[in-house]
Design a protein around this motif. Sequence first.
Motif, PDB file in Angstrom:
ATOM      1  N   ASN A  32       1.412   9.925  -5.054  1.00 56.82           N
ATOM      2  CA  ASN A  32       1.748  11.287  -4.638  1.00 56.82           C
ATOM      3  C   ASN A  32       2.968  11.840  -5.382  1.00 56.82           C
ATOM      4  OD1 ASN A  32      -0.315  10.981  -2.826  1.00 56.82           O
ATOM      5  ND2 ASN A  32       1.048  10.308  -1.165  1.00 56.82           N
ATOM      6  N   ASN A  33       3.530  10.971  -6.206  1.00 55.45           N
ATOM      7  CA  ASN A  33       4.729  11.332  -6.971  1.00 55.45           C
ATOM      8  C   ASN A  33       5.825  11.894  -6.061  1.00 55.45           C
ATOM      9  OD1 ASN A  33       6.247  11.428  -9.216  1.00 55.45           O
ATOM     10  ND2 ASN A  33       5.414  13.359 -10.022  1.00 55.45           N
ATOM     11  N   ASP A  34       5.969  11.227  -4.906  1.00 53.19           N
ATOM     12  CA  ASP A  34       6.973  11.654  -3.936  1.00 53.19           C
ATOM     13  C   ASP A  34       8.320  11.022  -4.326  1.00 53.19           C
ATOM     14  OD1 ASP A  34       8.530  12.235  -1.789  1.00 53.19           O
ATOM     15  OD2 ASP A  34       7.032  11.607  -0.278  1.00 53.19           O
ATOM     16  N   THR A  35       9.061  11.766  -5.175  1.00 49.01           N
ATOM     17  CA  THR A  35      10.277  11.183  -5.759  1.00 49.01           C
ATOM     18  C   THR A  35      11.319  10.853  -4.706  1.00 49.01           C
ATOM     19  OG1 THR A  35      10.991  13.422  -6.222  1.00 49.01           O
ATOM     20  CG2 THR A  35      10.063  12.180  -8.056  1.00 49.01           C
ATOM     21  N   LYS A  36      11.342  11.687  -3.687  1.00 43.56           N
ATOM     22  CA  LYS A  36      12.337  11.462  -2.637  1.00 43.56           C
ATOM     23  C   LYS A  36      12.080  10.126  -1.941  1.00 43.56           C
ATOM     24  CE  LYS A  36      14.642  14.033   0.933  1.00 43.56           C
ATOM     25  NZ  LYS A  36      14.318  14.924   2.020  1.00 43.56           N
ATOM     26  N   GLU A  37      10.802   9.952  -1.609  1.00 42.39           N
ATOM     27  CA  GLU A  37      10.414   8.695  -0.933  1.00 42.39           C
ATOM     28  C   GLU A  37      10.638   7.486  -1.826  1.00 42.39           C
ATOM     29  OE1 GLU A  37       9.173   7.333   2.001  1.00 42.39           O
ATOM     30  OE2 GLU A  37      10.097   9.213   2.696  1.00 42.39           O
ATOM     31  N   LEU A  38      10.351   7.701  -3.155  1.00 45.08           N
ATOM     32  CA  LEU A  38      10.529   6.589  -4.109  1.00 45.08           C
ATOM     33  C   LEU A  38      11.990   6.147  -4.179  1.00 45.08           C
ATOM     34  CD1 LEU A  38       8.288   7.373  -7.219  1.00 45.08           C
ATOM     35  CD2 LEU A  38       8.279   5.285  -5.840  1.00 45.08           C
ATOM     36  N   LYS A  39      12.853   7.150  -4.160  1.00 37.88           N
ATOM     37  CA  LYS A  39      14.300   6.851  -4.212  1.00 37.88           C
ATOM     38  C   LYS A  39      14.711   6.029  -2.989  1.00 37.88           C
ATOM     39  CE  LYS A  39      18.824   7.994  -4.940  1.00 37.88           C
ATOM     40  NZ  LYS A  39      19.580   7.594  -6.026  1.00 37.88           N
ATOM     41  N   PHE A  77      11.931   2.814 -10.627  1.00 36.28           N
ATOM     42  CA  PHE A  77      10.476   3.033 -10.601  1.00 36.28           C
ATOM     43  C   PHE A  77      10.119   3.909 -11.788  1.00 36.28           C
ATOM     44  CE2 PHE A  77      10.922   1.914  -6.080  1.00 36.28           C
ATOM     45  CZ  PHE A  77       9.897   0.987  -5.984  1.00 36.28           C
ATOM     46  N   PHE A  78       8.991   3.534 -12.462  1.00 37.23           N
ATOM     47  CA  PHE A  78       8.517   4.316 -13.611  1.00 37.23           C
ATOM     48  C   PHE A  78       7.187   4.980 -13.262  1.00 37.23           C
ATOM     49  CE2 PHE A  78      10.686   0.535 -15.216  1.00 37.23           C
ATOM     50  CZ  PHE A  78      11.638   1.075 -16.064  1.00 37.23           C
ATOM     51  N   ASP A  79       6.914   6.121 -13.953  1.00 36.45           N
ATOM     52  CA  ASP A  79       5.558   6.686 -13.834  1.00 36.45           C
ATOM     53  C   ASP A  79       4.657   6.001 -14.846  1.00 36.45           C
ATOM     54  OD1 ASP A  79       6.114   7.689 -16.312  1.00 36.45           O
ATOM     55  OD2 ASP A  79       6.402   9.781 -15.629  1.00 36.45           O
ATOM     56  N   GLU A  83       0.824  -1.213   0.000  1.00 34.10           N
ATOM     57  CA  GLU A  83       0.000   0.000   0.000  1.00 34.10           C
ATOM     58  C   GLU A  83       0.856   1.260   0.000  1.00 34.10           C
ATOM     59  OE1 GLU A  83      -3.600   1.464  -0.517  1.00 34.10           O
ATOM     60  OE2 GLU A  83      -3.299  -0.709  -0.150  1.00 34.10           O
ATOM     61  N   LYS A  84       1.960   1.132   0.736  1.00 31.14           N
ATOM     62  CA  LYS A  84       2.840   2.284   0.887  1.00 31.14           C
ATOM     63  C   LYS A  84       3.441   2.664  -0.470  1.00 31.14           C
ATOM     64  CE  LYS A  84       6.933   3.678   3.435  1.00 31.14           C
ATOM     65  NZ  LYS A  84       8.134   3.069   4.014  1.00 31.14           N
ATOM     66  N   THR A  85       3.857   1.659  -1.195  1.00 30.34           N
ATOM     67  CA  THR A  85       4.470   1.887  -2.514  1.00 30.34           C
ATOM     68  C   THR A  85       3.474   2.591  -3.429  1.00 30.34           C
ATOM     69  OG1 THR A  85       5.557  -0.228  -2.197  1.00 30.34           O
ATOM     70  CG2 THR A  85       5.746   0.745  -4.379  1.00 30.34           C
ATOM     71  N   ILE A  86       2.224   2.111  -3.401  1.00 28.47           N
ATOM     72  CA  ILE A  86       1.190   2.682  -4.263  1.00 28.47           C
ATOM     73  C   ILE A  86       0.972   4.159  -3.914  1.00 28.47           C
ATOM     74  CG2 ILE A  86      -1.286   2.509  -4.918  1.00 28.47           C
ATOM     75  CD1 ILE A  86      -0.993  -0.541  -4.271  1.00 28.47           C
ATOM     76  N   ASN A  87       0.920   4.438  -2.625  1.00 28.10           N
ATOM     77  CA  ASN A  87       0.684   5.822  -2.178  1.00 28.10           C
ATOM     78  C   ASN A  87       1.828   6.751  -2.570  1.00 28.10           C
ATOM     79  OD1 ASN A  87      -1.857   5.454  -1.165  1.00 28.10           O
ATOM     80  ND2 ASN A  87      -1.097   4.816   0.876  1.00 28.10           N
ATOM     81  N   ILE A  88       3.037   6.266  -2.363  1.00 29.88           N
ATOM     82  CA  ILE A  88       4.202   7.103  -2.688  1.00 29.88           C
ATOM     83  C   ILE A  88       4.176   7.456  -4.173  1.00 29.88           C
ATOM     84  CG2 ILE A  88       6.733   7.166  -2.852  1.00 29.88           C
ATOM     85  CD1 ILE A  88       6.826   5.327  -0.384  1.00 29.88           C
ATOM     86  N   LEU A  89       3.865   6.428  -4.990  1.00 31.26           N
ATOM     87  CA  LEU A  89       3.869   6.627  -6.441  1.00 31.26           C
ATOM     88  C   LEU A  89       2.729   7.567  -6.857  1.00 31.26           C
ATOM     89  CD1 LEU A  89       5.663   5.529  -8.732  1.00 31.26           C
ATOM     90  CD2 LEU A  89       3.903   3.818  -9.167  1.00 31.26           C
ATOM     91  N   GLY A 120       6.047   5.530 -18.416  1.00 31.42           N
ATOM     92  CA  GLY A 120       7.278   4.759 -18.632  1.00 31.42           C
ATOM     93  C   GLY A 120       8.537   5.583 -18.394  1.00 31.42           C
ATOM     94  N   ASN A 121       8.388   6.833 -17.911  1.00 31.56           N
ATOM     95  CA  ASN A 121       9.585   7.612 -17.586  1.00 31.56           C
ATOM     96  C   ASN A 121      10.075   7.212 -16.198  1.00 31.56           C
ATOM     97  OD1 ASN A 121       9.401   9.130 -19.994  1.00 31.56           O
ATOM     98  ND2 ASN A 121       7.772  10.377 -19.031  1.00 31.56           N
ATOM     99  N   VAL A 122      11.405   7.243 -16.066  1.00 34.21           N
ATOM    100  CA  VAL A 122      11.990   6.834 -14.790  1.00 34.21           C
ATOM    101  C   VAL A 122      11.726   7.934 -13.763  1.00 34.21           C
ATOM    102  CG1 VAL A 122      14.143   6.260 -13.586  1.00 34.21           C
ATOM    103  CG2 VAL A 122      13.755   5.455 -15.947  1.00 34.21           C
ATOM    104  N   VAL A 123      11.193   7.544 -12.601  1.00 28.73           N
ATOM    105  CA  VAL A 123      10.940   8.538 -11.560  1.00 28.73           C
ATOM    106  C   VAL A 123      11.889   8.345 -10.380  1.00 28.73           C
ATOM    107  CG1 VAL A 123       8.538   9.124 -12.127  1.00 28.73           C
ATOM    108  CG2 VAL A 123       9.023   7.107 -10.742  1.00 28.73           C
ATOM    109  N   ALA A 124      12.455   7.203 -10.274  1.00 26.20           N
ATOM    110  CA  ALA A 124      13.464   6.984  -9.221  1.00 26.20           C
ATOM    111  C   ALA A 124      14.290   5.759  -9.587  1.00 26.20           C
ATOM    112  CB  ALA A 124      12.776   6.751  -7.870  1.00 26.20           C
TER     113      ALA A 124
END
Length: 639
Positions: A86-93, A110-112, A78-84, A115-119
């Motif tokens: 919210n587009n929280d790049t810092k958290e994704l990294k 991680f992709f948005d 669930e956490k992964t889904i939420n981070i993505l 298909g662009n890399v977000v982290a």
Amino acid sequence: MNTIPPIKRLGTKLIIYSIITALIPIVMLGAVSTDTINTEMTKQAQEKINDDLNTAESVVNLKLDKISSLNKYIISNEKTINILKNNDTKELKTLAISYKNTSAPDFVVFFDGQGNVVARSNSDVTGDNSYEDLFKKVVNSTGYTSIEVLDKDSIKYENVGELVNIDIKGTDDSIDYSDSVQDSAMALVSIEPIYDKNGKLLGAAMAADILNKDYSIVDTVKDASKDATTIFLDGVRVSTNVQDNGGRAIGTLVSKEVYNHVVLDGKTYYGRAFVVNEWYLTAYEPIYDSDNEIIGMLFVGTPESKFLALQANVRNQTFVVGLIGLLIALIVSYLINRGIIKPLEQLKQGAEWVSNGRYDQKVVVDSDDEFGELAKAFNKMATQINISDEKLKKHAEELKTSYNELKELDKLKSELIAIVSHELRTPLTSIKGYVELVLDGTMGTINDSQKKCLQVADDNIVRLRRLIESMLDLSKIERGELEMYREKVNLKAIVCDVIEYLKPLATEKNIKLNKEVEDIAIEADKDRITQVLTNLIENAIKFSPANESILVSGVLEDEHIHLKVTDRGAGIPKKDMEKIFNRFYQVDSSTKRKKGGSGLGLAVCKSIVEAHKGSIWVESELGKGSTFHIILPISAKDQ
Ligand code: ADP
């Protein structure tokens, strides 16, 4: 002493035969067993390698499963889904780094939703779409895990150059390769899409475990199977435990044959193959990516030298066993030989004793086999020969005594005949004289019947005198007293005289006496040769029918004269031709009576001819006539 050459001796032959007999099965068995073992060993080894290829596949699949299940766990969180969301790049990294650290892939991205890399776990670079092709395949799907080739450009932001780059080293037999460095990565890749509650694609998570220089898979397989294992990217060894110069043969290339078969034709390769620097028993299988393209190969194999050494070992052992077998065969045949040759030598010695007349010597063979029996039989035979020999000697002694007695009697008989003949000849001459006196009328006139009687008496006196003469001659011959008075005589003259003498006898039967005799001088006893010719021509007249002719011929044949008396009379049966030259022998006793005669004439002829060192024989055909042949040397020195 043994005079038989060593190669021909029974002992040598027996040893040679036993060696051959022992060698044939040993060689055949050796050849068959070595061949069977070699084939079987190679077959078994190859089967094991084929099985081990499955083991290698399982290890790879296990790794794929592991990476896949971890990824699935991350994206379902669930956490992964939420981070993505919210587009929280810092958290994704932070999530990417912790994901990498806990489950140990080489990098996490991680992709948005586009298909662009977000982290990314290995760098701060974002916004690129380096994995566009891989991402496309997860849109509207459930994600996938596969082995992929990630080229240099795709992974340029992942800082994995150290892990990926491999220097390529070609070998004699290997494929040609244009690049000198392998900078693409072969990786176990898992990409999973991440959706929100409404099923909207938020993005994706990708974990990649690079296989270049990662030896965990190949070493796990080797631990389980003991076979060398390699993962090829195209034709380059990117992960292997095949050794080259003391290290792993990383960067070396596969052989052309295998490459064509597996990478180009897409078939599994089984069998011998040249790997790096030696021959292996191998199995190669193509590795496919998610697009079902062949991207490399999985190899398991074992150096052939191991089996060759084992095969050589088996061969050597077979050879040693064969050698021992041969040695045993030699020893056994030597022992058997001794058992045969010794009694044979003793029997040979026994045979020599017998041939030298030493019958009392016994052969000693104390074995209770056939040789023992043979020795017993031999000794029995020698005893029997001894007994027979004694008997023979006794008989010979008796015969000798009888012979001497007979000789003595014969001598007495000859003497008696000589005396009787001599004593008979004188009164017979007197009787003949008186009979002739009466016959020719000196004692007064006699009538015809008296004359006839006296004529018969006179004829018989002549016959009796001739018989006595012949008997005297024979007894002289037997006692060696017949003397030859040799002189030079003309054969033709003798023949003419004899024919003249016998003409009246021939005329009585109207028989013509012909002669064809060469003028030959011969050294011989004239009276005796005359006697022989008279006898033969007289016989010819006697056994010829009336009105026939008789031919006397004489020719010179190399220092010899050949005389022939030929008649066309009764002939002589074959069986009697030799015998008629024996004393008192006549062909048929009834003829004898009819024709008269004593059977002594030819015996005397033969003795006279032989005394001249000549020979006499007859050729005859019953009913057609006979030819008596005489050969005489013309010179006295040959007689
Ligand atoms: P004999 O005084 O009986 O003639 P021989 O010794 O001269 O004695 O001959 C022996 C025998 O050989 C004769 O009795 C006769 O049977 C046979 N013989 C000899 N000459 C002739 C001949 N020319 N033809 C046939 N038989 C012959």
